[in-house]
Write an enzyme that holds these catalytic residues in place. Structure first.
Site, PDB file in Angstrom:
ATOM      1  N   GLY F  19      48.172  33.848 -13.687  1.00  0.00           N
ATOM      2  CA  GLY F  19      47.750  33.793 -15.095  1.00  0.00           C
ATOM      3  C   GLY F  19      46.617  32.792 -15.042  1.00  0.00           C
ATOM      4  O   GLY F  19      46.887  31.843 -14.353  1.00  0.00           O
ATOM      5  N   GLY F  21      45.022  30.599 -16.910  1.00  0.00           N
ATOM      6  CA  GLY F  21      45.161  29.418 -17.521  1.00  0.00           C
ATOM      7  C   GLY F  21      46.014  28.432 -16.410  1.00  0.00           C
ATOM      8  O   GLY F  21      45.840  27.526 -16.099  1.00  0.00           O
ATOM      9  N   CYS F 125      50.049  43.812 -21.832  1.00  0.00           N
ATOM     10  CA  CYS F 125      50.507  42.607 -20.825  1.00  0.00           C
ATOM     11  C   CYS F 125      51.253  41.434 -21.365  1.00  0.00           C
ATOM     12  O   CYS F 125      51.969  41.650 -22.466  1.00  0.00           O
ATOM     13  CB  CYS F 125      49.019  42.257 -19.948  1.00  0.00           C
ATOM     14  SG  CYS F 125      49.471  41.723 -18.410  1.00  0.00           S
ATOM     15  N   ASP F 194      40.880  37.704 -18.817  1.00  0.00           N
ATOM     16  CA  ASP F 194      40.560  36.997 -17.620  1.00  0.00           C
ATOM     17  C   ASP F 194      39.325  36.300 -17.426  1.00  0.00           C
ATOM     18  O   ASP F 194      39.227  35.287 -16.988  1.00  0.00           O
ATOM     19  CB  ASP F 194      41.007  37.979 -16.607  1.00  0.00           C
ATOM     20  CG  ASP F 194      41.203  37.537 -15.360  1.00  0.00           C
ATOM     21  OD1 ASP F 194      42.406  36.880 -15.076  1.00  0.00           O
ATOM     22  OD2 ASP F 194      40.402  37.377 -14.255  1.00  0.00           O
ATOM     23  N   ASN F 204      39.666  42.351 -18.453  1.00  0.00           N
ATOM     24  CA  ASN F 204      41.385  41.905 -18.614  1.00  0.00           C
ATOM     25  C   ASN F 204      42.111  43.029 -17.799  1.00  0.00           C
ATOM     26  O   ASN F 204      41.397  43.763 -17.503  1.00  0.00           O
ATOM     27  CB  ASN F 204      41.621  41.748 -20.086  1.00  0.00           C
ATOM     28  CG  ASN F 204      42.525  41.117 -20.851  1.00  0.00           C
ATOM     29  OD1 ASN F 204      43.181  40.217 -19.997  1.00  0.00           O
ATOM     30  ND2 ASN F 204      43.621  41.608 -21.435  1.00  0.00           N
ATOM     31  N   LYS F 205      43.205  42.681 -18.204  1.00  0.00           N
ATOM     32  CA  LYS F 205      44.296  43.619 -17.493  1.00  0.00           C
ATOM     33  C   LYS F 205      43.955  45.095 -17.810  1.00  0.00           C
ATOM     34  O   LYS F 205      43.579  45.547 -18.574  1.00  0.00           O
ATOM     35  CB  LYS F 205      45.755  43.439 -17.987  1.00  0.00           C
ATOM     36  CG  LYS F 205      46.941  44.294 -17.863  1.00  0.00           C
ATOM     37  CD  LYS F 205      47.389  43.979 -16.308  1.00  0.00           C
ATOM     38  CE  LYS F 205      47.447  42.412 -15.885  1.00  0.00           C
ATOM     39  NZ  LYS F 205      47.489  42.066 -14.614  1.00  0.00           N
TER      40      LYS F 205
END
Lengths: 307, 307, 307, 307, 307, 307
Positions: F19, F21, F125, F194, F204-205
């Protein structure tokens, strides 16, 4: 008037010097000469530069890069003393020229990153900035191919095709009508710009907007390569970019077609929603950020206009 | 082979006879001559027509109108006796030619209704059907203007411009790149077609699809004028229309551009969603109805293929 | 002229009788009376019907349903003998009226299937066909809500709202400007039609096309409810549907706004790409099939025009 | 009830027999057996078939192909005598099965024409018709590649991938989320259909509509392969296709996710504007022609409903 | 409370003072009076201004310009001494009013540049800023025409039409439903704004968003004229702009339509992708730059919220 | 190397820490430890940090947040003395971590404003930032529902669904293919990111871009929740974001599908035109402003690269 100013002005008017970048640098050089060679008092110096400015702008009144180059120097000319004025004007001219060259190099570098290995690039007309990106990608060892349009009426696509062929880059020439037909084989479009307006519209060689439309339809990334001196500060205060229209003779001898009106606009306007990114020397931006770039580069002028 | 067949075939191959309609009518005429002048038995007659058919089709193998004309006659040739065969072949040829001429006239009439008084029409290349509509609208006393594209590489737009100028219709010639730029001044686009596919796609002169795209973007009605013999029955069974590609020399002498590949596709495909209507001699239809038109006109052949 | 013809014509002209369906049925009734009451010879009968036809059409010359109703009868009038002519004309008139009523019922039934339980329907103006579908869905026990537009300048939306409120259907009235704002709460749009053109364009009350555009933007299904006698055979041969423009007084007393031009077009044209389906008494069709419906219903007339 | 009918019905209900085509053919076979083995009088025969019909339809009430197969036979059963009834029912069943197999073959042939040599095809789920086209193209010697989606929750994409890999066709498997990411490498999409509605909407495996949307965005041709018995006559009279929703257990054991609702619709609806063509055994059509196909194939039933 | 504050508050609440600009200036004037007339200590002064602030905002709680005007003054009130506090508050109020007037003038000037000679402008409701641009263009000698909407329910379009007619500008009034129908005759749309959100969405009179949609469909430039004090700083921290909904009586007496719910939202939200440019006193910007304008104008407040 | 650095690096590489973060904060923590525990001279300190930096980045080279965290600290490390260097590095690390946590909280707060009461949110997600907004909205007492995708191949949607169910928020789980099918029930989409590129593209995913496309088609607002440390400074100078591709085993054991290639890209790129707003801790911005955010946050680095 200084002979260099006269000479450069003539060459711009007659299209001997052409292309937004070359015009701008030649004008900067002329202003520099004019400043350095000046003999007289400070008041006369200001008059002299003003005259040069007005004359040079008159030779191609719709060229944004020309105006931007000249004002770049004038804004930086420190008129507290004659000596300082001459020195600062020359320094600003050199700076503008150097910046403009560095900008081309950086745009080439950033733009090349956006051209993946193995890709086919479509380009239009003969843009130094777009070529800089393509050639840099090639120099990095990427295997790329180029589709170049003929670009009627002047056929500058032939120059583009020759330059690329000479460097060993496979290049295909097509007529301007075939742009949409070949778009399905294209991975990325890279073109230059004549002027960028404050809402992100791109003014460039006639045919650019329909290439952008066809790229958009096929979801092919459409990249514009443009130095920041091509952004138009006047559009911030609402001015519309004037589309130059040139002689019909550039297309065909009108006597061959009696009774037929021939129109020859040189540029067209591409709306920002068809432009994926503008590659400038300050980085890769969304076209919608044009106003911010203008504010950063030309904010001082605009504030002056507001007063 | 019959000398007329030979002669017509040669002229089609060398582009002396060109344009979907003219090719079709010339072939029909040749088949008719071939049938009428035949001396021999019935078996030989069939062989002779088959030979003529194969030869003529070979001279321009991607031309749908050519095939449709020839099969129109062969399907209607009654081979129960030689006399009847000759008579019926000649009758069918005459019928095809007459129909084709009437179709042009009707399309002109129906199409003219779609060109409002005071409007500006854009057209591409040199289409008899599109011209028929424009000239009919003019003859009806409507005040219209036309924007015609140059149409590189052959510049057939010059012919279009001359024809219109001669009739006193104000006509403006532009380069192919300027289509989108001028679209904002256009009220309706009218072009011809080389082939219509069963899902409604329109195959026509290279550049048509980007004109359609620009019209669609600006919500300008895009009309295709096409006789029903331009609808392709083979596309019903999945065949893709082959896009003819011609010599690079038509664009530029390749020796001028060493190392540069030159591509010269003659047609492109316009998807049906960019076509507001097709004007045929059977009326104004949505392009999505192409399959119905084909079934109606050529259903018998298709059923034969299915067996 | 027969007094009934005169009376009906006057009422149509003065808008006492209005709405595409009511006009058509009234005209059919008038023609029937005219035929049955006729006294004289066969030649006179034909003249008489022709006069009635011309007069009735002149009272609302752009109304397609009016023309279709009258021609429906005339095409079925067997003029071999006076008796047969009278009988067949009356029979055709009755048939037209009965068909038109059955059509409304069937459209209500088919259309109701397209209105899911729990949904919110938006409608415009006051369309019998759209109301038929909404009321049928309600009668089937579906829980539905309706958003009705005011429909300036005549405010027919008030009639729609009252009819629905009376039936216990929750109904919300909005101004015409609020269509897009409320579109996000809508599940399906259902409107009527004045005329359907051969390429699928829908001519209906001014404001319909922007409701269709807003529905399309939000991907809300846009359904048009239209009896087949609203399909225009003349559009097959290229005729454009004429948009009626009425007195500015319907909007505001022009003296209140001196120097201001007031325009009051009654209908607008919705392009077929914004119409998900047309619900007719012959079933639910794509708008692109309009030509087929016209050919089926009115093929005989069109062929006559072609001769 | 006839044991074959019982057996087939059970297998359909339990998904042992699945896929629109297989279901239809199995039901036809069962009806045939039921008819041939019948002992009794004519009245009983009708009852018996009716019972079989109702039972079979109840096992998968939303399956259009099942209904169409059964009605195909019943509509062709000549009940004037018992012998003729048995014979005609059996003949119709055989005919339906044979037609259905021929349809698959023809769709394979026509569809293969639309898959150019060197192209990458994306497909979804495991459609016999789409596979027929891909395999035919491969058998014709075309070099093609396939991207197959996993197709959660059942992962029928694994079957598709295995079939293709076995035939030596390079196949890449991706998760359903990666469809848009890979669309830029795709030349054509080919999927099957469960049901085609009268306005051209395509009901197929969940995920089809977002694949169509992504293809449309990238201007990749989206082809649906569908036998005409998949066209739904009931949609003509307004019926909406019911989207079957199955057990959440097919996705995940609900006990693993307490408090979470799991929804598992099996199909979704793709609007016709995202479908470039439907390949049927009657040829390649625009989806907008669905109503015509239905009228041609099932017109008799619809007319009966109208009475 | 100061009587001026009370009076202005009442007038705002009762709509006697209305229009984003007039409200803002009236509130600034009231705050100024309140400050100058204050008698007491510094602490009391702060209380007094706070009370005035809260009261004024409560009279039209969704009006961004009202809040921005008041906070503009409070943020600039230097509370180190009573004298300085009174002086600085008054100065800030004067400054706000002067800026707001200058902004209107500048927007008129910049906006006029975007209205070409010979063009037809469409406008909605009665916006001072849009009128400023139109009148300036007219004063510059440009020949322009205007199409103004009625703007139900208040019909402010009548005011707009009268103002323009008085100045000798040809103006046409249409009902709100006719916007899309007339869009094809329009060269540019110019409207005002009530609020601009941080992602560029424009909140303005109900009907604006469908005018923007129709302009976008037809590729007609859609310009919003808005002073920077109409940009909403609260939207930066996620607040949604609340759409005011007013009494149904403004549309029709509800007793006329028993059982009918009448909804009367005053504004709607236009997404930034339909806005070609926002003309502010700081120049012509893309709507996507709204956040930057807000940061520049109101950054101090936002930072305070973040703490 | 410091054991903490080693340990954190290992956990990042093995996906134990994952992840954007969490990775960033863990790396900051490791750098801090490494700095505080350092024994030696200043030169060695620099070497040590450089080594830690290179090692950590190598464990997930395409993770922008990882790089941004480390450079954040290094840029703020004052190396004039060892003590100051240690202190400043630790302070910067703490600051980064605190900022990152505060950012999450603020995004939750701003994002929650964009989730209206009564709305259905779709998410993809398992994004901390998106969840923060949803949970905050729930805590504010808003009645909301969530539709969560399974998110193959890892099925992180199960985690999301559990978290929400535990909090008492009604949550529905669907397969990834069902996104478009359920979009019509959705009021707003909220996903994480992301990486954000300088032209506003959101990485992103895998599956995010087709969810964005389906939201755009249905005009459902698509919100991205992203801390500013997810904006990529390298994209300013043209770098393309590298899409990580992971082992096929995450999808299926390749031995089950011999001969089948399995591709498993982890992310995809969503173009800015499908993103209505990005919610950052600095406020709600248009994606087109990404370059401005990057310049503000990372301008110092970029200028360094330019030298």
């Amino acid at each position: 008037m200084h002979p260099k100013v006269k000479e450069v002005g003539e060459k711009i008017r007659s299209m001997e010097i052409r292309g937004a970048g070359r015009i701008a640098r030649a004008a900067a050089e002329a202003i520099k000469m004019c400043a350095l060679d000046y003999q007289g008092d400070l008041e006369g110096f200001r008059e002299c530069l003003k005259e040069a400015k007005n004359y040079l702008i008159s030779t191609r009144p719709t060229a944004v890069s020309l105006k931007n180059a000249i004002y770049y120097i004038l804004m930086r000319t420190d008129v507290r003393s004659l000596e300082e004025a001459k020195r600062s004007a020359a320094r600003a001219a050199d700076e503008f020229i150097r910046n403009s060259e560095m900008a081309l190099e950086r745009i080439g570098k950033y733009g090349a990153e956006r051209i993946p290995d193995g890709s086919t690039v479509m380009t239009h007309c003969n843009s130094s900035a777009a070529l800089s990106a393509i050639l840099t990608a090639h120099d990095q060892g990427k295997k790329i191919e180029v589709i170049a349009t003929e670009t009627r009426p002047w056929r500058q696509g032939y120059i583009t095709a020759k330059v690329l062929a000479k460097e060993g880059i496979p290049v295909t020439l097509i007529v301007d009508s075939a742009v949409r037909h070949f778009m399905k084989e294209v991975d990325v479009v890279a073109v230059g710009a004549d002027t960028i307006a404050s809402n992100g519209a791109v003014i460039n060689k006639i045919g650019t907007s329909q290439m952008a439309l066809a790229a958009h339809e096929a979801r092919v990334p459409f990249l514009v390569m443009a130095e920041t001196y091509k952004f138009s500060p006047e559009t911030v205060i609402g001015k519309l970019v004037v589309i130059e229209e040139r002689s019909p003779k550039e297309i065909v001898d009108p006597e061959e077609l009696p009774g037929v009106r021939i129109r020859n606009p040189v540029f067209d306007a591409t709306p920002p929603e068809y432009v994926d990114a503008i590659v400038t020397e300050k980085g890769v931006i969304s076209p919608y950020l044009a106003y911010e770039i203008i504010k950063e580069e030309f904010g001082a002028w605009i504030e002056r206009w507001w007063k």
